[in-house]
Design an enzyme around this catalytic site. Structure first.
Site, short mmCIF file in Angstrom:
data_model
loop_
_atom_site.label_atom_id
_atom_site.label_comp_id
_atom_site.label_asym_id
_atom_site.label_seq_id
_atom_site.Cartn_x
_atom_site.Cartn_y
_atom_site.Cartn_z
N ASP A 1 0.99 -1.35 -0.11
CA ASP A 1 -0.19 0.12 -0.11
C ASP A 1 0.84 1.25 0.03
O ASP A 1 0.29 2.38 0.49
CB ASP A 1 -0.88 0.21 1.05
CG ASP A 1 -0.15 0.13 2.57
OD1 ASP A 1 1.25 0.05 2.34
OD2 ASP A 1 -0.88 -0.37 3.76
N GLU B 1 -0.42 -9.11 -1.56
CA GLU B 1 -1.23 -8.43 -0.08
C GLU B 1 -2.34 -7.49 -0.47
O GLU B 1 -2.58 -6.47 -0.15
CB GLU B 1 -0.37 -7.78 0.75
CG GLU B 1 -0.69 -7.56 2.02
CD GLU B 1 0.18 -6.52 3.11
OE1 GLU B 1 0.12 -5.34 2.73
OE2 GLU B 1 1.01 -7.24 3.66
N GLU C 1 -2.25 5.20 2.73
CA GLU C 1 -2.29 3.74 2.40
C GLU C 1 -3.61 3.04 2.12
O GLU C 1 -3.58 2.52 0.97
CB GLU C 1 -1.51 2.83 3.51
CG GLU C 1 0.08 3.26 3.80
CD GLU C 1 0.33 4.55 4.63
OE1 GLU C 1 -0.65 5.24 4.93
OE2 GLU C 1 1.33 4.78 4.80
N HIS D 1 5.40 5.07 13.21
CA HIS D 1 5.82 5.87 12.25
C HIS D 1 4.70 6.49 11.52
O HIS D 1 4.88 7.29 10.29
CB HIS D 1 6.66 4.84 11.27
CG HIS D 1 6.18 4.04 10.31
ND1 HIS D 1 5.84 2.62 11.07
CD2 HIS D 1 5.57 3.92 9.26
CE1 HIS D 1 5.15 1.92 9.91
NE2 HIS D 1 4.96 2.74 8.87
N ARG E 1 1.77 8.15 9.35
CA ARG E 1 1.67 9.62 8.80
C ARG E 1 0.42 10.26 9.80
O ARG E 1 0.59 11.39 10.30
CB ARG E 1 1.41 9.84 7.51
CG ARG E 1 2.50 10.27 6.66
CD ARG E 1 2.21 10.43 5.22
NE ARG E 1 3.20 11.18 4.45
CZ ARG E 1 4.29 10.60 4.16
NH1 ARG E 1 4.48 9.34 4.72
NH2 ARG E 1 5.32 11.16 3.39
N HIS F 1 12.13 5.04 13.69
CA HIS F 1 11.74 5.11 12.08
C HIS F 1 12.75 6.47 11.57
O HIS F 1 12.71 7.42 12.25
CB HIS F 1 10.49 5.36 11.77
CG HIS F 1 10.18 5.30 10.23
ND1 HIS F 1 10.52 6.01 9.39
CD2 HIS F 1 9.62 4.05 9.52
CE1 HIS F 1 10.10 5.59 8.32
NE2 HIS F 1 9.57 4.33 8.41
C1 UD1 Z 1 6.64 4.85 3.94
C2 UD1 Z 1 5.31 4.46 3.38
C3 UD1 Z 1 4.39 3.84 4.53
C4 UD1 Z 1 5.03 2.71 5.09
C5 UD1 Z 1 6.50 3.18 5.75
C6 UD1 Z 1 7.28 1.85 6.15
C7 UD1 Z 1 4.10 5.97 1.91
C8 UD1 Z 1 3.42 7.10 1.67
N1 UD1 Z 1 4.32 5.70 3.30
O1 UD1 Z 1 6.45 5.65 5.07
O2 UD1 Z 1 3.30 3.31 3.85
O3 UD1 Z 1 4.22 2.12 6.12
O4 UD1 Z 1 7.30 3.79 4.60
O5 UD1 Z 1 8.33 2.25 6.83
O6 UD1 Z 1 4.38 5.22 0.98
N2 UD1 Z 1 13.97 7.97 5.50
C9 UD1 Z 1 15.34 8.20 5.71
N3 UD1 Z 1 15.84 6.89 5.46
C10 UD1 Z 1 15.20 5.75 4.92
C11 UD1 Z 1 13.90 5.94 4.86
C12 UD1 Z 1 13.25 7.04 5.10
O7 UD1 Z 1 16.04 9.00 5.97
O8 UD1 Z 1 15.77 5.02 4.70
C13 UD1 Z 1 13.58 9.57 5.90
C14 UD1 Z 1 13.40 10.61 4.77
O9 UD1 Z 1 13.81 11.78 5.22
C15 UD1 Z 1 12.26 10.47 3.77
C16 UD1 Z 1 11.34 10.11 4.98
O10 UD1 Z 1 11.89 9.43 6.00
O11 UD1 Z 1 12.05 11.59 3.19
C17 UD1 Z 1 10.03 9.75 4.71
O12 UD1 Z 1 10.12 8.56 3.90
P1 UD1 Z 1 8.62 8.21 3.08
O13 UD1 Z 1 8.86 6.73 2.33
O14 UD1 Z 1 8.12 9.21 2.38
O15 UD1 Z 1 7.50 7.94 4.20
P2 UD1 Z 1 7.60 6.88 5.36
O16 UD1 Z 1 7.10 7.67 6.87
O17 UD1 Z 1 8.89 6.36 5.62
N1 UDP Z 2 11.31 -3.81 11.02
C1 UDP Z 2 12.76 -4.05 10.93
N2 UDP Z 2 13.38 -3.35 11.60
C2 UDP Z 2 13.04 -2.30 12.42
C3 UDP Z 2 11.47 -2.05 12.48
C4 UDP Z 2 10.65 -2.80 11.81
O1 UDP Z 2 13.34 -5.07 10.28
O2 UDP Z 2 13.94 -1.55 13.27
C5 UDP Z 2 10.55 -4.82 10.13
C6 UDP Z 2 9.42 -5.60 10.60
O3 UDP Z 2 9.71 -6.68 11.23
C7 UDP Z 2 8.50 -5.65 9.53
C8 UDP Z 2 8.59 -4.37 8.78
O4 UDP Z 2 9.87 -3.80 9.17
O5 UDP Z 2 8.69 -6.87 8.85
C9 UDP Z 2 7.47 -3.50 8.99
O6 UDP Z 2 8.01 -2.26 8.35
P1 UDP Z 2 7.25 -0.81 8.77
O7 UDP Z 2 6.78 -0.81 10.39
O8 UDP Z 2 8.23 0.20 8.44
O9 UDP Z 2 6.21 -0.68 7.70
P2 UDP Z 2 4.41 -1.20 7.91
O10 UDP Z 2 4.46 -2.51 7.91
O11 UDP Z 2 3.93 -0.26 8.77
O12 UDP Z 2 4.19 -0.68 6.40
#
Ligand code: UD1
Ligand code: UDP
Length: 368
Positions: free
Chosen positions: A94, A116, A130, A207, A209, A240
């Protein structure tokens, strides 16, 4: 059959990894495209599963917004799809990568397989964005790989032809069973020195939004209260990387004794922390699906969930983000052993570890 697989974030990588391994094992031609919507926490997962992408679109920017991610994925994936012309593009879950990549495939009339599929809250702002990413991906997809019967029924009610829906289980269970190792020893501090036997460990992940700002403040304040009022409790929180999360976590939880704010963890040690935790507080989708296999009670820090199955079997409870409610529910798990044991059962409604095998079988049957 030529398969392309696209993903961009941590959970997508974990949930696509077993499928890639299965395609490898069966020697089916496939192209791996990562958008790198996430960078560091995606790379961690590519490494642990030893996945080498053919294309890395490298789109992540600091504090990116949804407009940026959507347009960057669309623009960057266009030449790749044009060149590769796969018979099917597999997307997962999603995220904005999922939706934007599906849209790009649709523009080229490339069939999409949605892994999924069918999870719903029917609340378009929870989870945000999502829920809508998922619904729009459903409209586009040709093949719908639903993890459970509940998810399948949601799709049928929305008019998707039952012949195009396949109940496969969730590939996250395949990944978890590949990685879980009860003998795993933490190589580094602070985890190496935590007394998992005499202390009770609460694992937190947060984490979403829709929880940014006030709701997240309430969650972190509740965690602080729980640690301060229970001398045998420690909190582990791999924070996160989203800057909105980092800032609040540091404000409220940094330098609190027995609170460990740590970097996002690699999958293997993270699974081991889940395995050793007393219970889990989370707004994560994947963690809600993994915890029941490990017999860990989960308090879900959200108003709604698109994963009601664990709540129905009793291993998870939806508690929202109100500080007092979280404290009350968590305190009950800490104080009432029978309530705790009711939730700490190894009942897993999400799969048997063979979802990837089923998905590949279906693709082979359907695509010529
Ligand atoms: C995203 C997904 C969310 C998912 C989550 C899993 C969207 C809109 N959101 O949210 O559905 O549950 O990932 O974790 O698709 N960043 C880093 N390093 C990383 C990753 C992220 O620095 O490796 C920081 C960056 O500043 C980036 C920000 O996190 O701009 C947001 O990342 P983004 O993928 O837009 O949103 P998430 O909150 O991570
Ligand atoms: N996870 C991980 N390291 C962490 C936190 C989560 O490997 O520090 C794994 C967790 O076991 C799960 C996945 O990341 O499989 C979940 O990711 P996240 O919570 O970022 O996204 P969501 O599932 O909510 O989209």
């Amino acid at each position: 059959m030529k398969v392309a697989i696209v993903f961009g974030t941590r959970p997508e990588a974990i949930k696509m990894a077993p499928l890639i391994k299965e395609l490898d094992r069966r020697k089916i031609e496939h192209t791996i495209i990562v958008t790198a919507q996430h960078r560091e926490i995606l790379d961690q997962k590519l490494e642990v599963f030893n996945i080498k992408p053919h294309y890395d679109l490298d789109i992540m920017q600091h504090d990116q917004d949804l407009f940026y991610v959507t347009t960057a994925v669309l623009n960057e994936i266009k030449p790749v799809l044009l060149k590769e012309k796969p018979d099917v593009l597999l997307v997962q879950g999603d995220t904005t990568t999922t939706f934007a990549a599906s849209l790009a495939a649709y523009y080229f009339k490339i069939p999409v397989g949605h892994v999924e599929a069918g999870l719903r809250t029917w609340n378009k702002f929870n989870p945000y964005p999502e829920e809508i990413n998922r619904q729009l991906t459903t409209r586009i997809a040709e093949f719908h790989f639903a993890p459970t019967e509940w998810a399948k029924n949601n799709l049928v009610r929305e008019g998707i032809k039952p012949n195009n829906i396949f109940v496969t289980g969730n590939t996250v269970i395949d990944a978890l069973l590949m990685i879980v190792d009860p003998k795993y020893q933490f190589p580094e501090e602070p985890l190496r020195s935590i007394d998992f036997i005499n202390h009770r460990i609460i694992l937190l992940t947060s984490h979403r939004r829709e929880n940014f700002g006030e709701p997240m403040e309430q969650v972190f304040s509740a965690c602080r209260y729980l640690v301060e009022h229970n001398p045998d409790v420690e909190l582990i929180y791999p924070v996160h990387p989203n800057p909105n999360v980092q800032k609040k976590a540091k404000e409220i939880l940094a330098n609190v004794p027995r609170v460990h704010l740590i970097e996002p963890m690699e999958y293997k040690p993270f699974v081991q922390v889940m395995n050793k935790a007393y219970f889990i507080l989370t707004d994560s989708g994947g963690v809600q699906e993994e915890a029941p296999t490990l017999g860990k009670p989960v308090l879900v820090l959200r108003k709604t969930t698109e994963r009601p199955e664990a709540i129905e079997v009793g291993t998870a409870k939806l508690v929202g983000t109100d500080k007092n409610v979280i404290i009350k529910e968590a305190q009950q798990l800490l104080s009432d052993k029978s309530k705790y044991l009711e939730m700490a059962t190894k009942t897993n409604p999400y799969g048997d570890g063979k979802a990837s095998e089923r998905i590949v079988n279906i693709l082979l049957e359907k695509i010529h």
